[in-house]
Design a protein around this motif. Structure first.
Motif, PDB file in Angstrom:
ATOM      1  N   PRO A   1      47.391  39.006  36.906  1.00  0.00           N
ATOM      2  CA  PRO A   1      46.391  37.932  36.936  1.00  0.00           C
ATOM      3  C   PRO A   1      47.025  36.537  36.963  1.00  0.00           C
ATOM      4  O   PRO A   1      46.510  35.631  37.627  1.00  0.00           O
ATOM      5  CB  PRO A   1      45.590  38.150  35.645  1.00  0.00           C
ATOM      6  CG  PRO A   1      45.843  39.564  35.254  1.00  0.00           C
ATOM      7  CD  PRO A   1      47.227  39.875  35.722  1.00  0.00           C
ATOM      8  N   VAL A   2      48.127  36.371  36.239  1.00  0.00           N
ATOM      9  CA  VAL A   2      48.835  35.081  36.232  1.00  0.00           C
ATOM     10  C   VAL A   2      49.347  34.768  37.640  1.00  0.00           C
ATOM     11  O   VAL A   2      49.206  33.644  38.148  1.00  0.00           O
ATOM     12  CB  VAL A   2      50.023  35.118  35.241  1.00  0.00           C
ATOM     13  CG1 VAL A   2      50.829  33.828  35.291  1.00  0.00           C
ATOM     14  CG2 VAL A   2      49.527  35.385  33.828  1.00  0.00           C
ATOM     15  N   LEU A   3      49.931  35.778  38.278  1.00  0.00           N
ATOM     16  CA  LEU A   3      50.450  35.589  39.632  1.00  0.00           C
ATOM     17  C   LEU A   3      49.324  35.283  40.610  1.00  0.00           C
ATOM     18  O   LEU A   3      49.465  34.433  41.494  1.00  0.00           O
ATOM     19  CB  LEU A   3      51.215  36.837  40.081  1.00  0.00           C
ATOM     20  CG  LEU A   3      52.446  37.211  39.259  1.00  0.00           C
ATOM     21  CD1 LEU A   3      53.095  38.477  39.799  1.00  0.00           C
ATOM     22  CD2 LEU A   3      53.449  36.080  39.250  1.00  0.00           C
ATOM     23  N   GLY A   4      48.208  35.971  40.433  1.00  0.00           N
ATOM     24  CA  GLY A   4      47.049  35.703  41.289  1.00  0.00           C
ATOM     25  C   GLY A   4      46.604  34.253  41.187  1.00  0.00           C
ATOM     26  O   GLY A   4      46.290  33.611  42.196  1.00  0.00           O
ATOM     27  N   GLY A   5      46.605  33.723  39.962  1.00  0.00           N
ATOM     28  CA  GLY A   5      46.222  32.323  39.755  1.00  0.00           C
ATOM     29  C   GLY A   5      47.198  31.354  40.399  1.00  0.00           C
ATOM     30  O   GLY A   5      46.804  30.367  41.025  1.00  0.00           O
ATOM     31  N   LEU A   6      48.509  31.658  40.257  1.00  0.00           N
ATOM     32  CA  LEU A   6      49.537  30.809  40.870  1.00  0.00           C
ATOM     33  C   LEU A   6      49.385  30.773  42.391  1.00  0.00           C
ATOM     34  O   LEU A   6      49.450  29.709  43.022  1.00  0.00           O
ATOM     35  CB  LEU A   6      50.943  31.332  40.530  1.00  0.00           C
ATOM     36  CG  LEU A   6      51.523  31.013  39.159  1.00  0.00           C
ATOM     37  CD1 LEU A   6      52.857  31.740  38.989  1.00  0.00           C
ATOM     38  CD2 LEU A   6      51.729  29.511  38.987  1.00  0.00           C
ATOM     39  N   VAL A   7      49.186  31.940  42.969  1.00  0.00           N
ATOM     40  CA  VAL A   7      49.053  32.039  44.426  1.00  0.00           C
ATOM     41  C   VAL A   7      47.815  31.277  44.896  1.00  0.00           C
ATOM     42  O   VAL A   7      47.858  30.537  45.884  1.00  0.00           O
ATOM     43  CB  VAL A   7      49.001  33.518  44.865  1.00  0.00           C
ATOM     44  CG1 VAL A   7      48.640  33.632  46.339  1.00  0.00           C
ATOM     45  CG2 VAL A   7      50.334  34.211  44.584  1.00  0.00           C
ATOM     46  N   GLU A   8      46.722  31.458  44.175  1.00  0.00           N
ATOM     47  CA  GLU A   8      45.461  30.791  44.553  1.00  0.00           C
ATOM     48  C   GLU A   8      45.618  29.269  44.532  1.00  0.00           C
ATOM     49  O   GLU A   8      45.201  28.572  45.468  1.00  0.00           O
ATOM     50  CB  GLU A   8      44.360  31.233  43.569  1.00  0.00           C
ATOM     51  CG  GLU A   8      42.961  30.972  44.048  1.00  0.00           C
ATOM     52  CD  GLU A   8      41.925  31.545  43.069  1.00  0.00           C
ATOM     53  OE1 GLU A   8      41.056  30.774  42.640  1.00  0.00           O
ATOM     54  OE2 GLU A   8      42.018  32.751  42.742  1.00  0.00           O
ATOM     55  N   ARG A   9      46.242  28.752  43.483  1.00  0.00           N
ATOM     56  CA  ARG A   9      46.427  27.297  43.383  1.00  0.00           C
ATOM     57  C   ARG A   9      47.366  26.775  44.477  1.00  0.00           C
ATOM     58  O   ARG A   9      47.142  25.712  45.050  1.00  0.00           O
ATOM     59  CB  ARG A   9      46.969  26.915  42.002  1.00  0.00           C
ATOM     60  CG  ARG A   9      45.958  27.101  40.878  1.00  0.00           C
ATOM     61  CD  ARG A   9      46.358  26.352  39.608  1.00  0.00           C
ATOM     62  NE  ARG A   9      47.587  26.827  39.028  1.00  0.00           N
ATOM     63  CZ  ARG A   9      47.701  27.902  38.261  1.00  0.00           C
ATOM     64  NH1 ARG A   9      46.631  28.645  38.000  1.00  0.00           N
ATOM     65  NH2 ARG A   9      48.868  28.253  37.748  1.00  0.00           N
TER      66      ARG A   9
END
Length: 538
Positions: A65-73
């Protein structure tokens, strides 16, 4: 699923013998359970805080989930040019993951001014910089962060939205990231750098670049239950082959991957095996990109092809985990601690001492051959003679190592004929590439010839070169810097740092009485051309 198969009777026999011993001692299950006592009393304290890699297929899922947030931003901000500043274990796995997934990642594991300048000139407004370092104090990573911070600021771009830091809890880099407002991902602290492929170090840059990191964890997770078994355990099968062969005198590990769908895995294996086993005068020497010599001390391990003594099949996530397990077992069989790197710090300390001097003590050349200055105790007076001298100096059980503190991308700047096809372009690049020297010299000896880029090799095979068997001959290549890069807040440039690193490592080799010569290219392109021509003048 992973499978390790023996394709040569001698390997099968040696592996079977040591595997029986390991099983009788309950080693497979004990290792899978993270038993730190396996490597003896002296290693127990270190092993107790270095076995977290065994849990990464499960633990790292919490990062998704952390990686997903980084990628999205990053995508929302238009940051599509991913640059990774990291050394050794902080960069090698991500490079393999992204190359295999065919997603673009610029890896800066260098202090070469030319290579760094090239990266600095690419899509700055679309750049996200991943700064990765376990200790948080690595000089290369610190220098690159300082350079990018200045570049972003001078361009009117806020670094806080463009820098992602991956480090261990409590490191100086964590403190710096918090103070600067950078995105921060903390890695699992009980995982050593070269065992960190499936940790935040491998996953953060890979996810930002567009690789499917959840799939990697799935692949590793599928093989994980097999690692406690006494049979049908690919980690045991591979570890017994590596360790059993080395004990039988086959301690040169040739890695073959020409037909594999995985791109660049031998470069990652090289660091893992060399830095883990090369100590106390013994070890396994990985040899990448070389043809077998059919000599008695070689073990050819092939990734997804029948071209070796051992065949290793399986997807990338599983390969990472199985090679780590096998390397830990090989260390046990060689009676060394696979989790420390006692000789790596020496070159770092030498570099720091040299940087503190007003001028770097390069010395006077023994002779000059066109655009190449030669430093060291050679009796030859031209490059063809020097190459012959070095090849003749290799012991019967030894090897030649070429260590190039140069720009590993510079060959692509070579001029190609107008209208050239891909084969002609490749030929032009090869004849401008220092790495071609390895192949040319290998034609003239039946001993292994390795090639490494500096300073990345200091965080990889450098441990083996200094801590392993006393049977290496070393050829170091440095080059004049046309356009240097200052390091903000530091009293040195990248060019000065790079040369200090080379001289520091050369000093560490020479204090051990290991034959070493430095070639300095006063003109890099002309110098490489002269080296390759001289290598063909037998």
């Amino acid at each position: 699923m992973m499978e390790v198969s023996y394709r040569e009777e001698g390997v099968a026999s040696a592996a079977s013998s040591v595997a029986g011993r390991l099983v009788a001692d309950g080693v497979p299950a004990r290792l899978a359970a993270g038993d730190p006592t396996l490597w003896g009393e002296d290693a127990e304290r270190e092993a107790a805080v270095r076995l977290g890699w065994l849990t990464l297929p499960r633990y790292s899922r919490e990062l998704l989930p952390v990686l997903g947030g980084l990628v999205e931003r990053a995508r929302a901000a238009g940051l599509t040019n991913v640059v990774l500043a990291g050394m050794g274990g902080s960069s090698l796995a991500a490079e393999v993951i992204c190359a295999t997934a065919d997603v673009p990642l610029t890896v800066l594991d260098t202090t070469d001014p030319g290579q760094v300048r090239r990266a600095l000139g690419e899509q700055l407004d679309a750049t996200v910089l991943v700064v990765a370092g376990k200790s948080g104090s690595t000089v290369e990573t610190d220098s690159l962060l300082r350079i990018y911070e200045r570049l972003f600021t001078d361009a009117g771009l806020a670094p806080a939205g463009r820098v992602v830091v991956v480090t261990d809890p409590g490191s100086p880099l964590e403190k710096r990231a918090v103070e600067a407002g950078y995105d921060l991902v903390l890695a699992q602290p009980d995982v050593g750098g070269r065992f960190s492929a499936l940790s935040a170090f491998g996953l953060v840059p890979s996810a930002l670049a567009g690789a499917d990191v959840a799939r990697l964890l799935d692949e590793a997770g599928e093989v994980l239950p097999l690692l406690s078994r006494d049979t049908g355990n690919p980690g045991l099968d591979l570890g017994a082959a590596l360790g059993g062969a080395a004990l039988a005198g086959r301690d040169k590990l040739l890695l073959e991957d020409q037909l594999s769908a995985i791109t660049g895995l031998p470069d990652w294996i090289e660091q893992l095996v060399a830095e883990s086993t090369g100590k106390q005068g013994r070890g396994i020497l990985p040899v990448v990109g070389a043809d077998p010599n059919e000599s008695g001390d070689e073990l050819v391990v092939a990734i997804e092809t029948d071209l070796g003594d051992v065949r290793v099949d399986g997807p990338l996530g599983a390969q990472f985990l199985v090679w780590e397990y096998a390397t830990a077992l090989a260390g046990l069989l060689l009676e060394i601690n696979p989790f420390d790197q006692p000789n790596v710090a020496e070159s770092k300390e030498n570099t720091a001492a040299l940087l503190a001097l007003p001028d770097l003590p390069a010395g006077a050349p023994a002779f000059v051959d066109g655009p190449v200055e030669v430093y060291g105790g050679a009796t030859a007076r031209d490059l063809p003679g020097l190459f012959a001298e070095l090849l003749n100096a290799i012991p019967a059980d030894g090897y030649l190592s070429i260590m190039a503190f140069l720009d590993r991308m510079a060959a692509f700047d070579a001029p190609v004929p107008e209208g050239a096809d891909f084969e002609q372009m490749t030929d032009a690049w090869m004849m401008a590439d220092p790495a071609t020297l390895r192949a040319l010299l290998a034609l003239r000896t039946n001993r292994p010839v390795t090639f490494g880029w500096g300073p990345r090799l200091l965080h990889s095979t450098g441990q083996y070169h200094k801590g392993g068997p006393q049977n290496g001959v070393f050829l170091q290549i440095t080059g004049a810097v046309a356009e240097d890069v200052p390091v903000p807040g530091r009293p040195y440039t990248l060019g000065r740092l790079q040369l200090a690193q080379a001289l520091g490592d050369l000093g560490a080799l020479e204090t051990r009485g290991r034959p070493a010569v430095r070639l300095h290219l006063t003109d890099r392109a002309a110098g490489v051309a002269r080296l390759l021509a001289a290598a063909q003048e037998a």
